[in-house]
Design a protein around this motif. Structure first.
Motif, PDB file in Angstrom:
ATOM      1  N   GLN A 156       0.826  -1.209   0.000  1.00 13.65           N
ATOM      2  CA  GLN A 156       0.000   0.000   0.000  1.00 13.65           C
ATOM      3  C   GLN A 156       0.860   1.260   0.000  1.00 13.65           C
ATOM      4  OE1 GLN A 156      -3.496   0.636  -0.070  1.00 13.65           O
ATOM      5  NE2 GLN A 156      -3.437  -1.484  -0.817  1.00 13.65           N
ATOM      6  N   THR A 157       0.453   2.240  -0.801  1.00 16.88           N
ATOM      7  CA  THR A 157       1.225   3.479  -0.916  1.00 16.88           C
ATOM      8  C   THR A 157       1.232   4.290   0.373  1.00 16.88           C
ATOM      9  OG1 THR A 157      -0.714   4.619  -1.837  1.00 16.88           O
ATOM     10  CG2 THR A 157       0.838   3.645  -3.411  1.00 16.88           C
ATOM     11  N   ILE A 158       0.303   4.029   1.271  1.00 27.15           N
ATOM     12  CA  ILE A 158       0.274   4.773   2.537  1.00 27.15           C
ATOM     13  C   ILE A 158       1.423   4.343   3.447  1.00 27.15           C
ATOM     14  CG2 ILE A 158      -1.189   3.198   3.898  1.00 27.15           C
ATOM     15  CD1 ILE A 158      -2.694   5.698   4.894  1.00 27.15           C
ATOM     16  N   GLY A 159       2.000   3.174   3.185  1.00 26.85           N
ATOM     17  CA  GLY A 159       3.088   2.656   4.008  1.00 26.85           C
ATOM     18  C   GLY A 159       2.591   1.606   4.979  1.00 26.85           C
ATOM     19  N   PHE A 160       3.026   0.374   4.805  1.00 28.20           N
ATOM     20  CA  PHE A 160       2.483  -0.742   5.574  1.00 28.20           C
ATOM     21  C   PHE A 160       2.947  -0.775   7.029  1.00 28.20           C
ATOM     22  CE2 PHE A 160       2.984  -5.277   6.913  1.00 28.20           C
ATOM     23  CZ  PHE A 160       1.629  -5.566   7.074  1.00 28.20           C
ATOM     24  N   GLU A 161       4.246  -0.817   7.247  1.00 28.81           N
ATOM     25  CA  GLU A 161       4.761  -1.069   8.599  1.00 28.81           C
ATOM     26  C   GLU A 161       4.344   0.006   9.610  1.00 28.81           C
ATOM     27  OE1 GLU A 161       8.752  -2.947   9.066  1.00 28.81           O
ATOM     28  OE2 GLU A 161       8.971  -2.410   6.956  1.00 28.81           O
ATOM     29  N   LYS A 162       4.301   1.238   9.183  1.00 27.21           N
ATOM     30  CA  LYS A 162       3.987   2.329  10.098  1.00 27.21           C
ATOM     31  C   LYS A 162       2.484   2.532  10.280  1.00 27.21           C
ATOM     32  CE  LYS A 162       4.767   7.287  10.820  1.00 27.21           C
ATOM     33  NZ  LYS A 162       5.394   8.533  10.275  1.00 27.21           N
ATOM     34  N   ASN A 163       1.711   2.243   9.245  1.00 22.20           N
ATOM     35  CA  ASN A 163       0.318   2.684   9.242  1.00 22.20           C
ATOM     36  C   ASN A 163      -0.741   1.586   9.259  1.00 22.20           C
ATOM     37  OD1 ASN A 163       0.897   5.552   9.034  1.00 22.20           O
ATOM     38  ND2 ASN A 163       1.646   5.087   6.972  1.00 22.20           N
ATOM     39  N   ILE A 164      -0.355   0.340   9.016  1.00 20.05           N
ATOM     40  CA  ILE A 164      -1.353  -0.727   8.914  1.00 20.05           C
ATOM     41  C   ILE A 164      -1.034  -1.866   9.876  1.00 20.05           C
ATOM     42  CG2 ILE A 164      -2.479  -2.417   7.402  1.00 20.05           C
ATOM     43  CD1 ILE A 164      -1.793  -0.619   5.026  1.00 20.05           C
ATOM     44  N   GLN A 165      -1.971  -2.163  10.756  1.00 19.68           N
ATOM     45  CA  GLN A 165      -1.888  -3.351  11.596  1.00 19.68           C
ATOM     46  C   GLN A 165      -2.655  -4.469  10.887  1.00 19.68           C
ATOM     47  OE1 GLN A 165      -4.570  -3.516  14.896  1.00 19.68           O
ATOM     48  NE2 GLN A 165      -3.265  -4.857  16.124  1.00 19.68           N
ATOM     49  N   LEU A 166      -2.004  -5.611  10.706  1.00 20.52           N
ATOM     50  CA  LEU A 166      -2.652  -6.760  10.072  1.00 20.52           C
ATOM     51  C   LEU A 166      -2.901  -7.836  11.119  1.00 20.52           C
ATOM     52  CD1 LEU A 166      -3.644  -8.508   7.743  1.00 20.52           C
ATOM     53  CD2 LEU A 166      -1.247  -9.024   7.192  1.00 20.52           C
ATOM     54  N   ILE A 167      -4.145  -8.262  11.223  1.00 19.05           N
ATOM     55  CA  ILE A 167      -4.535  -9.289  12.185  1.00 19.05           C
ATOM     56  C   ILE A 167      -4.988 -10.520  11.395  1.00 19.05           C
ATOM     57  CG2 ILE A 167      -6.042  -9.886  14.120  1.00 19.05           C
ATOM     58  CD1 ILE A 167      -6.376  -6.825  14.567  1.00 19.05           C
ATOM     59  N   LEU A 168      -4.183 -11.573  11.415  1.00 21.20           N
ATOM     60  CA  LEU A 168      -4.477 -12.817  10.715  1.00 21.20           C
ATOM     61  C   LEU A 168      -5.080 -13.805  11.709  1.00 21.20           C
ATOM     62  CD1 LEU A 168      -1.088 -13.035   8.806  1.00 21.20           C
ATOM     63  CD2 LEU A 168      -3.306 -12.574   7.742  1.00 21.20           C
TER      64      LEU A 168
END
Length: 325
Positions: A46-58
């Motif tokens: 994602q262009t917003i930036g994954f590591e800083k801005n998106i928490q992924l819950i699997l």
């Protein structure tokens, strides 16, 4: 489009709510090893930036293939913002509900494990929500079908009016129904006390999203973003495997259509046109399907009675002007 955007006000709100991420994405995982990489990578890129801005819950829902290995691979690559959970096979609603207990993002998405997002989706959704935070609790996007078919989803008629806050209590916007959870985003504070109905096999998405929408009767439509929905060639989705069952023709009417009708009656004292459109958007498939091939004589009588009850709440113009017929 109305509503002033104040970065200072939003910063104060974020600090008050103590959000660690801009987004939390919950993915229920069940025997999808062949699709899961594509789904997760659509978030990583994602262009917003994954590591800083998106928490992924699997949430591994008791997979028996190698889905767990795929989840763990990414969790090891991004240990700070990927949460990996496991449960016995209990269904998508239970998995999503478990994921909701770990949300740390300001906005929430429920990505299906065999689908994926366009690269700019989160950046545009975030901009829209920040500009209209007090107006809407839900924002949704365009949908494109792929694999077994390649075409725009019929629901994309909603985007013809462009990016906007849609007042669903108006006649014009009431036809623009939202029934998909995966292609929608939610304000975390709007769903913190809401959970998916466990045991509802079809319609759990529409019931969830419209319970949220009915609070304000407004929704955000955001053009320029795309949710890619896999129409499986193998025909193994829930809709594809249940449409020849009693559940599809009878139980679903009680669990979904009439439940949503009753929610509108309780909140507004009537079934408002928007909810009529939501119900008929799905119920029309019941009427066009050969129920008599799958139901017993007694079940057919029950189906007809339930159908009459649903249709008694649907205005003629809703049926005549149904945009997906």
């Amino acid at each position: 489009m109305c509503g002033a955007f104040s970065p200072q006000n939003n910063k104060q709100r974020d600090e008050k709510m103590d959000y660690k991420y801009k987004f939390s994405v919950i993915i229920p995982v069940y025997n999808v090893e062949e699709y899961l990489d594509e789904s997760i990578l659509s978030l990583v890129n994602q262009t917003i930036g994954f590591e800083k801005n998106i928490q992924l819950i699997l949430v591994n829902d008791g997979s028996t293939d190698n889905s767990a290995d795929v989840c763990k691979k990414y969790q090891e690559m991004y240990p700070n913002n990927i949460v990996y959970l496991e449960q016995e096979n209990s269904g998508v609603s239970v998995a999503r509900n478990l994921g909701l207990t770990r949300v740390e993002g300001k906005y929430v998405n429920f990505l299906d494990s065999d689908d994926f997002w366009s690269k700019n989706a989160f950046k545009l959704i975030y901009k829209f929500f920040e500009e209209h935070y007090d107006e809407v609790d839900v924002a949704t996007t365009s949908i494109y079908l792929f694999e077994a078919v390649s075409r725009a989803h019929v629901a994309n008629y909603r985007m013809e009016g462009g990016t906007r806050v849609a007042d669903l209590s108006t006649e014009e916007e009431s036809k623009n129904v939202v029934v998909q959870v995966a292609s929608s985003f939610f304000k975390a504070e709007a769903i913190e006390n809401l959970r998916f109905v466990v045991g509802l096999k079809l319609g759990e998405d529409a019931l969830f999203v419209n319970t949220v929408i009915m609070e304000k009767m407004k929704v955000g439509f955001v053009r320029g973003t795309t949710y890619y929905y896999r129409k499986r060639s193998a025909g193994t989705s829930a809709v594809q495997t249940l449409n020849n069952s009693r559940y599809y023709y009878i139980d679903r009417i009680n669990d979904y259509h009439l439940t949503l009708i009753n929610k509108s009656l309780e909140k507004f004292g009537k079934v408002v046109p928007y909810i009529q459109n939501v119900v008929y958007y799905d119920f029309a498939w019941n009427l066009s399907s050969p129920a008599y091939l799958w139901l017993s004589e007694d079940e057919m009588k029950e189906f007809k009675e339930l159908s009459k009850k649903v249709l008694s709440y649907i205005d003629d113009n809703v049926i005549i002007e149904n945009p997906v017929q």
